[in-house]
Design a protein around this motif. Structure first.
Motif, PDB file in Angstrom:
ATOM      1  N   GLU A  55      10.952  -2.610   2.936  1.00  0.00           N
ATOM      2  CA  GLU A  55       9.979  -3.555   2.395  1.00  0.00           C
ATOM      3  C   GLU A  55       8.600  -2.911   2.302  1.00  0.00           C
ATOM      4  N   ARG A  56       8.242  -2.125   3.293  1.00  0.00           N
ATOM      5  CA  ARG A  56       6.933  -1.462   3.266  1.00  0.00           C
ATOM      6  C   ARG A  56       6.859  -0.448   2.126  1.00  0.00           C
ATOM      7  N   GLU A  57       8.001   0.163   1.831  1.00  0.00           N
ATOM      8  CA  GLU A  57       8.048   1.165   0.766  1.00  0.00           C
ATOM      9  C   GLU A  57       7.954   0.543  -0.614  1.00  0.00           C
ATOM     10  N   LYS A  58       8.635  -0.620  -0.820  1.00  0.00           N
ATOM     11  CA  LYS A  58       8.857  -1.105  -2.182  1.00  0.00           C
ATOM     12  C   LYS A  58       8.258  -2.466  -2.523  1.00  0.00           C
ATOM     13  N   THR A  59       7.786  -3.220  -1.529  1.00  0.00           N
ATOM     14  CA  THR A  59       7.380  -4.598  -1.846  1.00  0.00           C
ATOM     15  C   THR A  59       5.898  -4.895  -1.632  1.00  0.00           C
ATOM     16  N   PHE A  60       5.116  -3.917  -1.210  1.00  0.00           N
ATOM     17  CA  PHE A  60       3.679  -4.170  -1.012  1.00  0.00           C
ATOM     18  C   PHE A  60       2.942  -3.971  -2.337  1.00  0.00           C
ATOM     19  N   THR A  61       3.415  -4.653  -3.364  1.00  0.00           N
ATOM     20  CA  THR A  61       2.942  -4.390  -4.712  1.00  0.00           C
ATOM     21  C   THR A  61       1.570  -4.991  -5.023  1.00  0.00           C
ATOM     22  N   ALA A  62       1.181  -6.061  -4.345  1.00  0.00           N
ATOM     23  CA  ALA A  62      -0.138  -6.661  -4.619  1.00  0.00           C
ATOM     24  C   ALA A  62      -1.240  -5.646  -4.345  1.00  0.00           C
TER      25      ALA A  62
END
Length: 234
Positions: A218-225
């Motif tokens: 999740e830290r790699e791919k979902t911190f998109t904001a």
């Protein structure tokens, strides 16, 4: 010119470099957001890329964990490759109950438990702060995107596993928003070299609440904001 840590050639990096700690986050960001992207560094697995975002040249490169690591890479980017702006895009542990998982922090300044600044032989304590124009642009962009964000101080620590498990609470009492491991070195290096720097952080876990922490993927791919704010102001 290439260094022992960076095989890129002169001109391979844009004037602005986004720096996640995780090189795989750099890879994810480059592959999903940049056009005409090319890999410019792979030494020691510290992946670096350059491409365009909405027609603007942008570079993305991992920094590794901790102040010594980002200190090396940021210094070389500033001095060897003509980079003017570095925007760290990292993760952090919340130190305040109103700073929640996945909230974004725009770091105004960085405290530290490190002796990083001893090299400058200053007659006092150096306050490491971000570049105001980058900070102002990030706040404006976060508002426009309706992102939940906080602006303030972070603590850049040398220690992830601290012998004193309650040490972070002292920073909590001083209103410090979160703990991470790189920003003091980045801000200090930028100040010393007359360059610009900013840190954007996404809260991945909390030291003061029982909110479930995010996974490595999740830290790699979902911190998109956070990533999208950085790209817009690059």
């Amino acid at each position: 010119m290439p260094t022992p840590h960076n095989e890129a050639k002169k001109g391979d990096f844009a004037k602005t470099v986004l720096m996640p700690g995780d090189p795989l986050r750099a890879k994810f960001l480059a592959e999903n957001y940049l056009e005409d992207v090319r890999q410019v560094n792979g030494v020691r697995g510290m992946l670096g890329y350059t491409g365009t975002y909405k027609g603007k040249e942008v570079s993305i490169m991992g920094s590794g964990m901790g102040m010594p690591s980002i200190g090396i890479y940021s210094y070389e980017l500033y001095t060897n490759y003509g980079v003017e702006n570095i925007i760290r895009i990292g993760s952090a542990g919340s130190l305040q109950k109103d700073v929640h998982i996945r909230d974004v922090i725009i770091a105004q300044g960085a405290c530290t438990d490190s002796a990083w600044a001893h090299q400058y032989e200053l007659p006092g304590t150096f306050s490491a702060i971000s570049s105001y124009d980058l900070l102002e642009a990030a706040v404006k962009e976060a508002k426009e995107k309706n992102i939940k964000y906080h602006v303030g101080n972070v603590i850049a620590s040398d220690l992830f596993y601290h012998a004193d498990g309650e040490a972070a609470m002292s920073w909590c009492k001083m209103g410090v928003l979160a703990v991470e491991m790189e920003s003091y070195a980045l801000f200090s290096t930028a100040a010393y070299l007359g360059k610009k720097a900013l840190t954007l952080l996404t809260i991945s876990d909390s030291l003061v609440s029982d909110e479930p922490e995010t996974t490595a993927e999740e830290r790699e791919k979902t911190f998109t904001a956070m990533m999208e704010v950085a790209l817009e102001i690059a």
